[in-house]
Design a protein around this motif. Structure first.
Motif, short mmCIF file in Angstrom:
data_model
loop_
_atom_site.label_atom_id
_atom_site.label_comp_id
_atom_site.label_asym_id
_atom_site.label_seq_id
_atom_site.Cartn_x
_atom_site.Cartn_y
_atom_site.Cartn_z
N HIS A 1 -9.62 0.96 1.65
CA HIS A 1 -9.34 1.44 3.01
C HIS A 1 -10.50 1.06 3.91
CE1 HIS A 1 -6.89 4.76 0.91
NE2 HIS A 1 -6.02 4.22 1.72
N HIS B 1 -5.44 -0.95 6.47
CA HIS B 1 -5.46 -0.48 7.86
C HIS B 1 -6.23 -1.44 8.78
CE1 HIS B 1 -3.58 3.20 6.58
NE2 HIS B 1 -4.60 3.53 5.81
N HIS C 1 0.90 5.57 -1.52
CA HIS C 1 0.45 6.72 -2.32
C HIS C 1 1.73 7.49 -2.60
CE1 HIS C 1 -3.62 5.81 -0.82
NE2 HIS C 1 -3.09 5.79 0.38
N HIS D 1 0.83 -1.21 0.00
CA HIS D 1 0.00 0.00 0.00
C HIS D 1 0.86 1.25 0.00
CE1 HIS D 1 -3.75 2.15 0.47
NE2 HIS D 1 -3.22 2.89 1.43
N ASP E 1 2.40 3.35 2.73
CA ASP E 1 1.29 4.30 2.68
C ASP E 1 1.72 5.73 2.40
OD1 ASP E 1 -1.19 5.42 2.90
OD2 ASP E 1 -1.60 4.81 4.94
ZN LIG Z 1 -3.89 4.78 2.01
#
Ligand SMILES: [Zn+2]
Length: 461
Positions: free
Chosen positions: A239, A276, A60, A58, A327
């Protein structure tokens, strides 16, 4: 050095422990051909241990830009900074990025990942449109830039194409969220189909489907997105329950907690990864365990955002596959992601060696489950034939430096724990992706150019 070749390290991570006298034969197609004993004529890797590369499930990438920028607050106002105020800062950074910037920021982020032993990334990509919300001439322009960045670095990438529709359950997107939006399920799936065609010939890129979250996607869109993923055998990422407020909003609107809603709508299953999954009820832990779904913890980000931490032991005992992600890239140290799963449990339970698995020596040790999270569990989440050292899998491999100060004195029996709990990320010396050397002696060939381009974007925005 081009495949075929045989890599002969001092120690090889195999069957959950480090072993002497083993080597890995890599085929010309970049796949692992075999694990062999006592090779003659192999490429010797003296002073090094070889492991499967880490899978970062994961990311970004563009958020690498805001590192260090959200760590202050106004004086005298109490604890006003939280996930939601961080999100505003993140949106304003996202608004300024041009397609060239997206490439430059992602490229640097991916090099930084590789330096910590990551060989594959699940890029949860929601930056789609121009700043005013209009699509680019090619609506997948920014996804192409991110994929190109990964390919230039030599990193394997699963582009998880994000469907983002609402600013909260039943609310229109905010002005700062217009770059993310999708007008209809069909419009989103058309873009996803085009992306799949775009990566068809790529040796490194694949595509997955990612409804952003229950707060950002209407409930009645979810079955269609899930159906598309099932029809094309694609991973599905969402998410889930990062913050108590989103759980409360879900309960208020639908009378169900997020995992319960996904189960009721038939979305939970082996292809789904819940990102998460921080705030789960006992019932949700059980539901996740029975469903075959994965959970992706992002411990350094969850720590940075004050989210809370994973119920790691409960989830593993329920049978959930737990993988890891960096993340928001508040730091890029995959060993730290691993060790926090264990250390958070120690703090919670006031006990030691909480996350533990068979170590081949008649006991339970921390390294086997932590490395499994970092490798095979991530590969499964992204649908990649990787994450282990076994015939037929991608030869995505990393060599760690046994003479590094933080590993000095480690033996075959103690290296796993020393690596996962005590080593610094620069123990990673060499990286191969698909059998191609990408990082050699800690150097990536694009490093200077990529760092310079990133710094120019960071200075301007
Ligand atoms: Zn995220």
């Amino acid at each position: 050095m081009t495949a075929p070749f045989t890599l002969a390290p001092d120690l090889l991570w195999l069957d959950g422990r480090f072993q002497h006298g083993k080597a890995v034969r890599v085929d010309a197609d970049g796949r692992i051909a075999a694990v062999v004993d006592d090779p003659a004529g192999g490429v010797r890797l003296p002073g090094r241990a070889l492991l499967p590369g880490f899978v970062n499930a994961h990311s970004h990438a563009f958020q690498r830009l805001i590192r260090g920028r959200t760590q202050r607050r106004a004086d005298g106002e109490g604890d006003t900074e939280n996930f939601w105020s961080w999100r505003e800062a993140m949106y304003s950074a996202a608004l300024g990025l041009t397609p060239e910037d997206v490439f430059d920021v992602a490229r640097w982020c991916f090099i930084e990942m590789m330096r910590t032993g990551i060989t594959a990334v699940g890029e949860f990509h929601y930056l789609h449109h121009q700043a005013d919300g209009r699509p680019y001439a090619d609506p997948n322009e920014l996804a192409h830039r991110v994929i190109a960045a990964a390919e230039s670095v030599g990193l394997r990438i699963a582009l998880l194409n994000v469907c983002y529709v609402t600013g909260g359950i039943g609310h229109d997107l905010g002005k700062d969220q217009r770059r993310f939006g999708a007008a209809s399920p069909d419009a989103f799936l058309d873009r996803t189909r085009a992306l799949r065609e775009h990566v068809e010939a790529s040796a490194l890129a694949t595509v997955g489907v990612a409804p952003h979250s229950i707060r950002a996607v209407p409930r009645d869109w979810l079955p269609e997105l899930d159906g598309f993923a099932a029809d094309h055998d694609l991973p599905l990422h969402i998410h889930v329950s990062e913050q108590p407020a989103e759980v409360d909003a879900c309960v208020a609107e639908y009378g169900l907690r997020p995992v319960e809603l996904l189960a009721e709508d038939g979305i939970l299953g082996g292809r789904l990864t819940a990102i998460h999954a921080t705030h789960l009820s006992d019932a949700e832990v059980e539901i996740l365990g029975q469903s075959g779904a994965s959970v992706c913890a992002c411990p350094t980000t969850e720590r940075d955002l004050g989210d809370g931490f994973l119920r790691g032991r409960d989830l593993l005992e329920a049978g959930v596959r737990v993988c890891l992600g960096t993340d928001s890239h508040t730091s890029l140290d995959f060993l730290e992601e691993m060790r926090l799963v264990e250390y958070n449990e120690r703090l919670r339970r006031r006990a030691r060696v909480v996350i533990a698995g068979e170590d081949g020596r008649g006991g339970l040790s921390v390294a086997p489950p932590l490395l499994e999270m970092a490798t095979a569990a991530g590969a499964r989440s992204l649908g990649l034939p990787a994450g282990d050292i076994a015939p037929g899998l991608h030869a995505d491999l990393i060599a760690v430096d046994l003479e590094h100060p933080s590993l000095l004195g480690a033996s075959a029996d103690t290296l796993g724990a020393a690596l996962t709990l005590s080593a610094t990320p620069d123990v990673v010396r060499d990286v191969w992706v698909g059998g191609v050397p990408r990082l050699e002696d800690r150097r990536h060939p694009l490093e200077e150019e990529a760092a310079g381009a990133f710094a120019r974007v960071a200075t301007r925005l």
